[in-house]
Motif scaffolding. Structure first.
Motif, PDB file in Angstrom:
ATOM      1  N   ALA A  33       0.939  -1.159   0.031  1.00  0.00           N
ATOM      2  CA  ALA A  33      -0.178  -0.046  -0.171  1.00  0.00           C
ATOM      3  C   ALA A  33       0.754   1.268  -0.080  1.00  0.00           C
ATOM      4  CB  ALA A  33      -0.980  -0.061   1.051  1.00  0.00           C
ATOM      5  N   PHE A  34       0.434   2.327  -0.554  1.00  0.00           N
ATOM      6  CA  PHE A  34       1.217   3.556  -0.323  1.00  0.00           C
ATOM      7  C   PHE A  34       0.519   4.809   0.246  1.00  0.00           C
ATOM      8  CE2 PHE A  34       2.576   0.855  -3.863  1.00  0.00           C
ATOM      9  CZ  PHE A  34       3.781   1.050  -3.720  1.00  0.00           C
ATOM     10  N   VAL A  35       1.372   5.450   1.091  1.00  0.00           N
ATOM     11  CA  VAL A  35       0.807   6.655   1.644  1.00  0.00           C
ATOM     12  C   VAL A  35       0.768   7.961   0.612  1.00  0.00           C
ATOM     13  CG1 VAL A  35       1.203   8.234   3.689  1.00  0.00           C
ATOM     14  CG2 VAL A  35       1.783   5.730   3.818  1.00  0.00           C
ATOM     15  N   ASP A  36      -0.062   8.889   0.820  1.00  0.00           N
ATOM     16  CA  ASP A  36      -0.247  10.067  -0.130  1.00  0.00           C
ATOM     17  C   ASP A  36       0.799  10.986   0.015  1.00  0.00           C
ATOM     18  OD1 ASP A  36      -1.235  11.047   2.281  1.00  0.00           O
ATOM     19  OD2 ASP A  36      -3.128  11.727   1.333  1.00  0.00           O
ATOM     20  N   LYS A 157      -8.802   2.877   0.736  1.00  0.00           N
ATOM     21  CA  LYS A 157      -8.354   4.145  -0.004  1.00  0.00           C
ATOM     22  C   LYS A 157      -8.965   5.228   0.917  1.00  0.00           C
ATOM     23  CE  LYS A 157      -8.050   2.891  -4.783  1.00  0.00           C
ATOM     24  NZ  LYS A 157      -8.700   3.437  -6.382  1.00  0.00           N
ATOM     25  N   GLY A 158      -7.896   6.036   1.210  1.00  0.00           N
ATOM     26  CA  GLY A 158      -8.492   7.379   2.266  1.00  0.00           C
ATOM     27  C   GLY A 158      -8.103   7.001   3.718  1.00  0.00           C
ATOM     28  N   THR A 159      -7.601   5.847   3.877  1.00  0.00           N
ATOM     29  CA  THR A 159      -7.532   5.277   5.481  1.00  0.00           C
ATOM     30  C   THR A 159      -6.410   6.266   6.023  1.00  0.00           C
ATOM     31  OG1 THR A 159      -8.157   2.806   5.212  1.00  0.00           O
ATOM     32  CG2 THR A 159      -6.897   3.426   7.119  1.00  0.00           C
ATOM     33  N   PRO A 160      -6.673   6.963   7.220  1.00  0.00           N
ATOM     34  CA  PRO A 160      -5.577   7.722   7.856  1.00  0.00           C
ATOM     35  C   PRO A 160      -4.543   6.900   8.339  1.00  0.00           C
ATOM     36  CG  PRO A 160      -8.098   8.463   8.551  1.00  0.00           C
ATOM     37  CD  PRO A 160      -8.200   7.035   7.727  1.00  0.00           C
ATOM     38  N   VAL A 161      -3.220   7.287   8.098  1.00  0.00           N
ATOM     39  CA  VAL A 161      -2.302   6.246   8.500  1.00  0.00           C
ATOM     40  C   VAL A 161      -1.188   7.206   9.329  1.00  0.00           C
ATOM     41  CG1 VAL A 161      -1.226   6.828   6.248  1.00  0.00           C
ATOM     42  CG2 VAL A 161      -0.296   4.674   7.605  1.00  0.00           C
ATOM     43  N   LEU A 162      -0.345   6.750  10.267  1.00  0.00           N
ATOM     44  CA  LEU A 162       0.794   7.293  10.526  1.00  0.00           C
ATOM     45  C   LEU A 162       1.898   6.531  10.793  1.00  0.00           C
ATOM     46  CD1 LEU A 162       1.992   9.754  12.666  1.00  0.00           C
ATOM     47  CD2 LEU A 162       0.907   8.452  14.539  1.00  0.00           C
ATOM     48  N   LEU A 163       2.984   6.851  10.177  1.00  0.00           N
ATOM     49  CA  LEU A 163       4.369   6.367  10.125  1.00  0.00           C
ATOM     50  C   LEU A 163       5.244   6.729  11.089  1.00  0.00           C
ATOM     51  CD1 LEU A 163       4.879   6.260   6.252  1.00  0.00           C
ATOM     52  CD2 LEU A 163       3.666   4.771   7.428  1.00  0.00           C
ATOM     53  N   VAL A 164       6.006   5.783  11.785  1.00  0.00           N
ATOM     54  CA  VAL A 164       6.854   6.438  12.962  1.00  0.00           C
ATOM     55  C   VAL A 164       8.131   5.475  12.591  1.00  0.00           C
ATOM     56  CG1 VAL A 164       7.285   6.463  15.335  1.00  0.00           C
ATOM     57  CG2 VAL A 164       4.988   6.639  14.416  1.00  0.00           C
ATOM     58  N   ASN A 165       9.261   6.180  12.819  1.00  0.00           N
ATOM     59  CA  ASN A 165      10.481   5.620  12.768  1.00  0.00           C
ATOM     60  C   ASN A 165      11.559   6.151  13.960  1.00  0.00           C
ATOM     61  OD1 ASN A 165      13.694   5.631  11.714  1.00  0.00           O
ATOM     62  ND2 ASN A 165      12.626   4.078  10.372  1.00  0.00           N
ATOM     63  N   PRO A 166      12.361   5.120  14.384  1.00  0.00           N
ATOM     64  CA  PRO A 166      12.971   5.551  15.707  1.00  0.00           C
ATOM     65  C   PRO A 166      14.340   6.182  15.382  1.00  0.00           C
ATOM     66  CG  PRO A 166      13.306   3.317  15.400  1.00  0.00           C
ATOM     67  CD  PRO A 166      12.274   3.859  14.267  1.00  0.00           C
ATOM     68  N   ARG A 167      14.319   6.573  14.171  1.00  0.00           N
ATOM     69  CA  ARG A 167      15.805   7.111  13.335  1.00  0.00           C
ATOM     70  C   ARG A 167      16.905   6.267  13.487  1.00  0.00           C
ATOM     71  NH1 ARG A 167      15.198  12.442  11.585  1.00  0.00           N
ATOM     72  NH2 ARG A 167      13.373  13.620  12.189  1.00  0.00           N
ATOM     73  N   TRP A 263      11.235  10.113  14.003  1.00  0.00           N
ATOM     74  CA  TRP A 263      10.736  10.605  12.583  1.00  0.00           C
ATOM     75  C   TRP A 263       9.047  10.319  12.380  1.00  0.00           C
ATOM     76  CZ3 TRP A 263       8.658   7.966   8.424  1.00  0.00           C
ATOM     77  CH2 TRP A 263       8.296   8.814   7.248  1.00  0.00           C
ATOM     78  N   THR A 264       8.165  11.173  12.112  1.00  0.00           N
ATOM     79  CA  THR A 264       6.934  10.914  11.899  1.00  0.00           C
ATOM     80  C   THR A 264       6.412  11.342  10.697  1.00  0.00           C
ATOM     81  OG1 THR A 264       6.295  12.856  13.314  1.00  0.00           O
ATOM     82  CG2 THR A 264       6.371  10.765  14.296  1.00  0.00           C
ATOM     83  N   LEU A 265       5.435  10.805  10.128  1.00  0.00           N
ATOM     84  CA  LEU A 265       4.722  11.303   8.893  1.00  0.00           C
ATOM     85  C   LEU A 265       3.011  10.835   8.750  1.00  0.00           C
ATOM     86  CD1 LEU A 265       4.804  12.273   6.043  1.00  0.00           C
ATOM     87  CD2 LEU A 265       5.055   9.988   5.128  1.00  0.00           C
ATOM     88  N   ALA A 266       2.361  11.858   8.769  1.00  0.00           N
ATOM     89  CA  ALA A 266       0.922  11.580   8.859  1.00  0.00           C
ATOM     90  C   ALA A 266       0.294  11.628   7.438  1.00  0.00           C
ATOM     91  CB  ALA A 266      -0.075  12.638   9.765  1.00  0.00           C
ATOM     92  N   GLY A 267      -0.405  10.897   6.976  1.00  0.00           N
ATOM     93  CA  GLY A 267      -1.203  10.854   5.705  1.00  0.00           C
ATOM     94  C   GLY A 267      -2.269   9.840   5.397  1.00  0.00           C
ATOM     95  N   LYS A 268      -2.548   9.538   4.414  1.00  0.00           N
ATOM     96  CA  LYS A 268      -3.761   8.815   4.103  1.00  0.00           C
ATOM     97  C   LYS A 268      -3.312   7.677   3.002  1.00  0.00           C
ATOM     98  CE  LYS A 268      -7.658  12.046   4.733  1.00  0.00           C
ATOM     99  NZ  LYS A 268      -8.606  12.579   4.140  1.00  0.00           N
ATOM    100  N   LEU A 269      -3.875   6.408   3.130  1.00  0.00           N
ATOM    101  CA  LEU A 269      -3.693   5.517   1.891  1.00  0.00           C
ATOM    102  C   LEU A 269      -4.054   5.977   0.779  1.00  0.00           C
ATOM    103  CD1 LEU A 269      -4.113   2.101   3.847  1.00  0.00           C
ATOM    104  CD2 LEU A 269      -1.978   3.349   3.516  1.00  0.00           C
ATOM    105  N   ARG A 270      -3.243   5.900  -0.478  1.00  0.00           N
ATOM    106  CA  ARG A 270      -3.725   6.293  -1.854  1.00  0.00           C
ATOM    107  C   ARG A 270      -4.891   5.202  -2.226  1.00  0.00           C
ATOM    108  NH1 ARG A 270      -1.264   8.562  -5.663  1.00  0.00           N
ATOM    109  NH2 ARG A 270      -1.155   6.965  -7.000  1.00  0.00           N
TER     110      ARG A 270
END
Length: 270
Positions: A33-36, A157-167, A263-270
């Motif tokens: 899946a892909f984040v927008d 599609k359009g599902t809210p998603v949060l990505l988190v990476n501890p760097r 590191w964080t990134l908020a988006g939606k699934l494409r």
């Protein structure tokens, strides 16, 4: 004229490792899946190919002739050169297919300028197993090494998603090497949501052994109202899926306050 493309962050909603192949690769079944959101590419026609990298994670990628953007340009026949500026917003060696996503964006840029050759999928696969799916950046099932793509009922599609990476960068090779060789069964059948809920990531445990902070990230993500939390790819990035943007944004605000180094990134699934 400048053309722009986003290199959408790739996540594996499920990743089942079935066996190690004789060629050294692994037989996989995965739900891509892909984040927008992701890296940004800006392109202009020029006399010769040229790649410039900027952005937070620009220092983590290979030199101008060895990175996947340059390799993708070299893989596609064109009547003129292309000058690309890559804004590297995604962490490197993070389970997000960053380099593959960049290459996929190059394919889309070349397609807009000149069209793609009929064998573009084979050319993409030679660059990396994730590159073919990153060209279209749509939710699909991947089999084999990840290059055999199958469509499915995408109800995410359009599902809210949060990505988190501890760097903490985590290379793919050592994670696969640490996999215990146990086949835990095939990818479930059904809609994208069903497969995500019933699936798993077989690389989570070996990745945690190499990067213990992954367990910490997953534990933090489980504190909020996500309906699914899991590691992506070979890590160390983890994701959480939510029913509503408000729940995602609350989780993001809490993490930014309590874990400012992540590191964080908020988006939606494409």
């Amino acid at each position: 004229m400048t053309l722009t493309e986003t290199a959408y962050a790739k996540i594996n909603l499920a990743l089942h490792v079935r066996r190690r192949r004789e060629d050294g690769y692994h037989e996989l079944e995965t739900l891509f899946a892909f984040v927008d959101a992701g890296d940004k590419l800006a392109a202009q026609t020029s006399e010769q190919d040229e790649v410039t990298t900027v952005g937070e994670f620009a220092g983590g990628i290979d030199g101008p002739f060895d990175n996947l953007v340059a390799k993708a340009l070299s893989a596609l026949p064109r009547p003129q050169g292309i000058k690309i500026t890559l804004e590297k917003n995604l962490p490197v060696a993070a389970g997000l297919g960053g380099g593959s996503a960049d290459a996929g964006a190059v394919f889309r840029l070349v397609e807009r300028l000149h069209g793609l050759p009929d064998d573009w999928q084979a050319r993409a696969a030679k660059l990396g197993a994730d590159v073919p799916c990153c060209v279209r950046s749509e939710t699909v099932i991947g089999r084999g090494t990840g290059t055999e793509l199958e469509p499915l009922d995408d109800n995410l599609k359009g599902t809210p998603v949060l990505l988190v990476n501890p760097r903490e960068p985590l290379s793919t090779g050592p994670v696969f090497k640490a996999w215990d060789q146990t086949d835990r069964g095939p990818l479930p059948q059904g809609t994208a949501r069903q497969i995500a809920l019933e699936g798993r990531n077989d690389l989570e445990t070996p990745a945690m052994g190499l990067c213990p902070k992954i367990a910490e990230v997953l534990s933090e993500l489980a504190k909020d109202h996500a309906w699914l939390t899991r590691m992506s790819g070979s890590g160390a990035t983890c994701f959480a899926l939510y029913e509503h943007e408000g729940a995602r944004d609350e989780a993001l605000a809490r993490l930014q306050q309590e874990r400012p180094g992540w590191w964080t990134l908020a988006g939606k699934l494409r």
